[in-house]
Design a protein around this motif. Structure first.
Motif, PDB file in Angstrom:
ATOM      1  N   ALA A 172     -12.096 -29.921  11.260  1.00 42.82           N
ATOM      2  CA  ALA A 172     -11.126 -30.629  12.101  1.00 42.82           C
ATOM      3  C   ALA A 172     -11.525 -32.075  12.329  1.00 42.82           C
ATOM      4  CB  ALA A 172     -10.989 -29.910  13.442  1.00 42.82           C
ATOM      5  N   CYS A 173     -12.807 -32.368  12.181  1.00 44.69           N
ATOM      6  CA  CYS A 173     -13.272 -33.739  12.406  1.00 44.69           C
ATOM      7  C   CYS A 173     -12.664 -34.716  11.403  1.00 44.69           C
ATOM      8  CB  CYS A 173     -14.797 -33.793  12.336  1.00 44.69           C
ATOM      9  SG  CYS A 173     -15.476 -33.136  10.798  1.00 44.69           S
ATOM     10  N   LEU A 174     -12.271 -34.233  10.229  1.00 46.97           N
ATOM     11  CA  LEU A 174     -11.703 -35.104   9.200  1.00 46.97           C
ATOM     12  C   LEU A 174     -10.296 -35.575   9.554  1.00 46.97           C
ATOM     13  CD1 LEU A 174     -13.003 -33.177   6.078  1.00 46.97           C
ATOM     14  CD2 LEU A 174     -13.567 -35.544   6.660  1.00 46.97           C
ATOM     15  N   SER A 175      -9.715 -35.019  10.599  1.00 45.23           N
ATOM     16  CA  SER A 175      -8.393 -35.473  11.040  1.00 45.23           C
ATOM     17  C   SER A 175      -8.474 -36.737  11.888  1.00 45.23           C
ATOM     18  CB  SER A 175      -7.695 -34.370  11.845  1.00 45.23           C
ATOM     19  OG  SER A 175      -7.471 -33.222  11.046  1.00 45.23           O
ATOM     20  N   ASP A 176      -9.685 -37.160  12.215  1.00 43.12           N
ATOM     21  CA  ASP A 176      -9.881 -38.385  13.005  1.00 43.12           C
ATOM     22  C   ASP A 176      -9.664 -39.599  12.113  1.00 43.12           C
ATOM     23  OD1 ASP A 176     -10.632 -40.405  14.674  1.00 43.12           O
ATOM     24  OD2 ASP A 176     -12.585 -39.565  15.199  1.00 43.12           O
ATOM     25  N   PRO A 188      -4.844 -26.654   5.601  1.00 43.41           N
ATOM     26  CA  PRO A 188      -4.775 -26.912   7.048  1.00 43.41           C
ATOM     27  C   PRO A 188      -6.152 -27.166   7.663  1.00 43.41           C
ATOM     28  CG  PRO A 188      -3.425 -25.016   6.466  1.00 43.41           C
ATOM     29  CD  PRO A 188      -4.219 -25.362   5.244  1.00 43.41           C
ATOM     30  N   SER A 189      -6.134 -27.896   8.755  1.00 38.35           N
ATOM     31  CA  SER A 189      -7.358 -28.202   9.489  1.00 38.35           C
ATOM     32  C   SER A 189      -7.879 -26.961  10.214  1.00 38.35           C
ATOM     33  CB  SER A 189      -7.083 -29.316  10.495  1.00 38.35           C
ATOM     34  OG  SER A 189      -8.107 -29.421  11.447  1.00 38.35           O
ATOM     35  N   ASP A 190      -9.197 -26.925  10.383  1.00 39.72           N
ATOM     36  CA  ASP A 190      -9.809 -25.822  11.134  1.00 39.72           C
ATOM     37  C   ASP A 190      -9.403 -25.836  12.603  1.00 39.72           C
ATOM     38  OD1 ASP A 190     -11.115 -24.537   9.120  1.00 39.72           O
ATOM     39  OD2 ASP A 190     -12.960 -25.684   9.317  1.00 39.72           O
ATOM     40  N   ASN A 216     -23.451 -26.465   9.461  1.00 39.99           N
ATOM     41  CA  ASN A 216     -22.994 -27.733   8.885  1.00 39.99           C
ATOM     42  C   ASN A 216     -21.739 -28.152   9.637  1.00 39.99           C
ATOM     43  OD1 ASN A 216     -20.983 -26.029   7.885  1.00 39.99           O
ATOM     44  ND2 ASN A 216     -21.882 -25.937   5.838  1.00 39.99           N
ATOM     45  N   ASP A 217     -21.112 -29.225   9.164  1.00 41.15           N
ATOM     46  CA  ASP A 217     -19.935 -29.727   9.879  1.00 41.15           C
ATOM     47  C   ASP A 217     -18.819 -28.700   9.901  1.00 41.15           C
ATOM     48  OD1 ASP A 217     -20.699 -32.573  10.470  1.00 41.15           O
ATOM     49  OD2 ASP A 217     -21.025 -32.554   8.319  1.00 41.15           O
ATOM     50  N   TYR A 218     -18.632 -27.980   8.835  1.00 44.11           N
ATOM     51  CA  TYR A 218     -17.576 -26.967   8.760  1.00 44.11           C
ATOM     52  C   TYR A 218     -17.780 -25.895   9.820  1.00 44.11           C
ATOM     53  CZ  TYR A 218     -15.168 -22.780   7.059  1.00 44.11           C
ATOM     54  OH  TYR A 218     -14.411 -21.647   6.969  1.00 44.11           O
ATOM     55  N   GLY A 219     -18.966 -25.315   9.868  1.00 39.89           N
ATOM     56  CA  GLY A 219     -19.219 -24.221  10.798  1.00 39.89           C
ATOM     57  C   GLY A 219     -19.348 -24.668  12.234  1.00 39.89           C
TER      58      GLY A 219
END
Length: 842
Positions: A172-176, A188-190, A216-219
């Motif tokens: 979800a951080c990549l939506s920033d 879709p975003s987490d 990691n960033d994903y988890g």
């Protein structure tokens, strides 16, 4: 500024790369698959698990699937580019080329490749300044598969306005957009996946769960969002532990012990595919079966993970997956690997050797035991994740990313030569909105994300040990809250092939009539059940019912209290009504007897006019008791007390008049006495009227100032409402009672003074006895009335009215009726005069 930014990134990431990169810093970056075109697209995948093993084999065990999976992504990109190049509607006359790189899962290598693609010259060393000043040749980059490398690459691409479209980076951080302005994705975003997972867990009533996440960033980001939403839904995490596939054996052992010692039976696994494979291998060694796993799209529909689960650790797992997809012609393209020979012979060789466990003659060494590859093997006969197309939903994301790029480039061609092409491509990418040939709608939100839709997948293992991924529900974030999650509960299969929904709670639901008391030092899901106080029903805290309501037997809802009052239907009401009517009848009978024998000496001697008035008032006294029975109303409340007060004053006034008449009659026999002229019939009537008018005035003031009114007494009895008449003004009530008592006491005194008069004529002793009964009844009435609860206080008041009325009737009139009916020989004038002590006043 851009050149300085690139130099900085080159320095930082080159020095933090793996040792092999530092040793080979002068070696140019070469794509694994490439083809020239008028417009070049870049792609970044991970064909190998690590860079240092790449030259040894195409796939490093025990993680082969991660590589073949990205190889499928690359083929999907080639298929889409070939379709676009052959299209006459999209980019007509324009040929797309590509450069596809293998970063081997390395973040540092991903940054280096991104810089090379942005520069457009891969043949010069990273430390050279020449490429930093050259224009980039790649317009868009596709990839990377994981979130953390994508974050690093998007950071590099941001200043250059080169779009990066990921097919599987879900953090979800990549939506920033302030940090990653040029990042977009077709998955879709987490943010939505985490919310969906929390709703899914809550749907099955699991409020006590464990959680394992990739470190990691994903988890970490995904689990943080899940935890936040879970808390809002009343879900507690017993534990939340990070895990990475390179963790030490001791750390993995600690995770195993945490799971074993936990009381929760549901585990939410926010893990990447590679982490999940390693974890399952470790858990299988300890045979940790019987847990309900809830998974993310990273592993929940992966057939390779299912085939590795030989100890049935994940049986019955449920989770979210990308909706199923179909791209016509793609499978046939993937099964035909001839195009790969032209774009990358080395990668084709490695792929072929991996698929058929063989070696081409040129690569065979003396130590090899594998058979020789002929190149004529039949790929369609191979059964694995590559040929079963189980990853089609993700593969379709790559296909859509390439087409989104083509539509953006097509729109850019409409722009004049003064446009900043890279900025234009990014802006047009954000605005694309189209449908693929198979009907999939493609567009991006303001955050660069596609609309969030998931399928809910349940693992069902066949007898042949093959796992079927069965769709049992849907999640659509675009729908209103409460309608987003749809689950078909009947078709679910749980852990250990059970059809019963697992239970995972810290504390069982409190039974009706109890409330939750949190256990010290534990989450809110852990509590003890403590009985609620009377009048309260159970909830998170005991809720007090409204004053007119009371908990039902189960104490889970409030029901209206039963209204109670002294009614004609109950036994007590029937008895009191019978007594009242009996007294009325007796009084009427006595009145009839007196009227029948009204000319006899005994009737005349006792002032027949006052006697009839007294009998009339007694009749009213008996009847007024009936106004106290039945449901109170506004009129009945005002009538009952006023009628009682006035009729009793009328009754006592008559008795008082009779008593005074007796005293005056004997005093009139004294020589020179002229008292009877002051107490004749007129004066007697006026005295009765005067005494009664005073009571009437008191009642009028009471009804005017603060009259009695119907009242619901909810405090006297816990589970019932007592319908009664409130006094309104207590002063008015006790003034009425007090005035009656004052007249009764005065009457008693006068009768007491006249008790020694001649027996034959003396009515005073009967009046004395009746007033003694009257006063005794009403003196005892006061404490009994005050202390009696509810309708019993009404019964006490009725009993006092009837008892005092019967006392007057029996004591004053029954002796005379006895003489009239049974001793008529005594009902003579001579007998009334008796011994001649006095002259009678007939």
């Amino acid at each position: 500024l851009v050149i300085l930014w690139r130099h900085y990134l080159c320095f930082v990431f080159s020095c933090t790369a793996k040792q092999l990169l530092c040793k080979r810093r002068g070696e140019p970056e070469m794509p694994q698959l490439a083809k020239d075109g008028e417009i070049m697209l870049g792609a970044i995948f991970s064909f190998h698990s690590s860079w240092k093993d790449r030259q040894d084999s195409f796939m490093r065990k025990p993680q082969p699937l991660e590589c073949t999976r990205d190889f499928q992504f690359a083929q999907a990109m080639l298929f889409a580019i070939e379709e676009i190049n052959n299209s006459t509607d999209l980019l007509p006359g324009i040929t797309l080329g590509y450069k596809i790189y293998d970063i081997c899962g390395s973040i540092a290598r991903g940054v280096r490749v991104a810089l090379a693609l942005a520069n457009g010259n891969e043949n010069i060393s990273t430390l050279s300044e020449a490429p930093c000043s050259r224009p980039g040749q790649v317009q868009v980059m596709i990839g990377e598969t994981s979130s953390t490398p994508s974050m690093a690459i998007a950071t590099v691409n941001g200043p250059f306005h080169i779009p990066l479209i990921s097919h599987f980076a879900t953090c979800a951080c990549l939506s920033d957009k302030t940090k990653y302005p040029s990042f977009l994705r077709t998955i879709p975003s987490d943010h939505y996946q985490s919310r969906a997972l929390a709703q899914l867990v809550r749907h099955f009533g699991w409020t006590w769960v464990g959680a394992i996440r990739s470190n990691n960033d994903y988890g970490n980001n995904g689990m943080a969002t899940f935890t936040e939403n879970a808390q809002q839904l009343g879900i507690c995490l017993e534990y939340s532990v990070p895990f990475f596939r390179t963790d030490s054996a001791d750390k993995i052992q600690r995770i195993t012990q945490i799971i074993k010692s936990s009381t929760s039976k549901v585990i939410v696994a926010f893990l990447s595919l590679m982490d999940m494979d390693v974890l399952i291998h470790e858990l299988s060694r300890h045979k940790l079966t019987g847990y309900q796993w809830v998974g993310t799209e990273a592993w929940i529909f992966d057939s390779q993970t299912a085939s590795m689960d030989t100890h049935h650790i994940l049986d019955g797992a449920i989770g979210l997956s990308i909706p199923k997809a179909h791209v016509s012609g793609l499978k046939e393209f993937m099964m035909d690997v001839k195009p790969l020979k032209a774009s990358g012979t080395d990668i084709f060789t490695e792929f072929w050797e991996t698929m058929f466990s063989c070696r081409f003659k040129s690569g065979i060494t003396s130590a090899d035991t594998q058979r020789e590859c002929t190149g004529q093997e039949d790929l369609s006969k191979v059964q694995n994740s590559f040929t079963d197309m189980s990853l089609m939903p993700i593969i379709n994301n790559v296909y859509k990313a390439v087409y989104a790029t083509a539509y953006a480039l097509h729109n850019v061609l409409m722009c004049d030569k003064t446009c900043n092409k890279k900025v234009q491509i990014l802006q047009h990418l954000k605005k694309v909105h189209f449908k693929t040939k198979d009907g999939d709608e493609v567009y991006f939100t303001e955050e660069g994300d596609p609309p969030a839709k998931y399928e809910i997948v349940n693992w069902k293992r066949r007898k042949t040990d093959i796992v079927d991924f069965v769709t049992v529900g849907l999640y659509d974030a675009s729908l209103p809250v409460g309608q987003q999650l749809i689950v078909q509960n009947d078709s679910l299969l749980w852990a250990q092939n059970s059809h019963q929904v697992p239970v995972s709670v810290c504390s069982e639901r409190c039974p009706p009539g109890t409330r939750k008391v949190l256990q010290k030092g534990k989450p809110v899901c852990c509590y003890d059940c403590v009985p609620c106080a009377d009048g309260k029903i159970n909830s998170i805290t005991c809720v007090l019912c409204h004053s007119e309501f009371w908990p039902n037997k189960r104490r889970d809802t409030c029901v209206k209290k039963e209204a109670v009052f002294l009614s004609y239907e109950e036994i007590m009401g029937v008895l009191l009504t019978t007594a009242s009517l009996l007294g009325t009848c007796l009084t009427i009978i006595v009145a009839f007897i007196f009227f029948r024998y009204r000319n006899t000496p005994i009737v005349r001697a006792n002032n027949s006019e006052l006697s009839f008035l007294l009998l009339f008032s007694l009749t009213l006294c008996f009847l007024c008791s009936l106004t106290f029975i039945g449901q109170p109303s506004e009129w009945s409340c005002m009538l009952r007390h006023t009628a009682f007060g006035i009729t009793f004053v009328l009754c006592i006034s008559c008795v008082l008049g009779k008593t005074m008449m007796v005293l005056m009659a004997f005093r009139a026999t004294l020589p020179g006495s002229n008292v009877m002229k002051w107490f004749g019939p007129v004066q007697q009537r006026l005295s009765v009227l005067g005494f009664t008018l005073i009571q009437v005035l008191i009642c009028i003031l009471w009804l005017t100032i603060s009259p009695p009114f119907p009242f619901k007494n909810v405090k006297e009895l816990k589970d019932k409402i007592i319908l009664e008449c409130a006094l309104g003004s207590a002063v008015g009530f006790w003034a009425v009672i007090g005035y009656v008592g004052l007249l009764a006491f005065l009457c008693f005194l006068l009768a007491f003074f006249a008790r020694n008069l001649p027996d034959n004529f003396n009515e005073a002793k009967f009046i004395t006895f009746s007033m003694l009964i009257f006063c005794a009844v009403w003196i005892t009435f006061i404490p009994a009335y005050v202390s009696s609860p509810g309708k019993f206080s009404v019964a006490v008041e009725i009993f006092a009215i009837l008892a005092s009325s019967f006392g007057l009737l029996f004591c004053i009139f029954f002796p005379k009726c006895y003489v009239i009916l049974l001793k008529p020989d005594k009902n003579t004038k001579k007998n009334m005069i008796g011994r001649g002590v006095a002259k009678s006043n007939f």
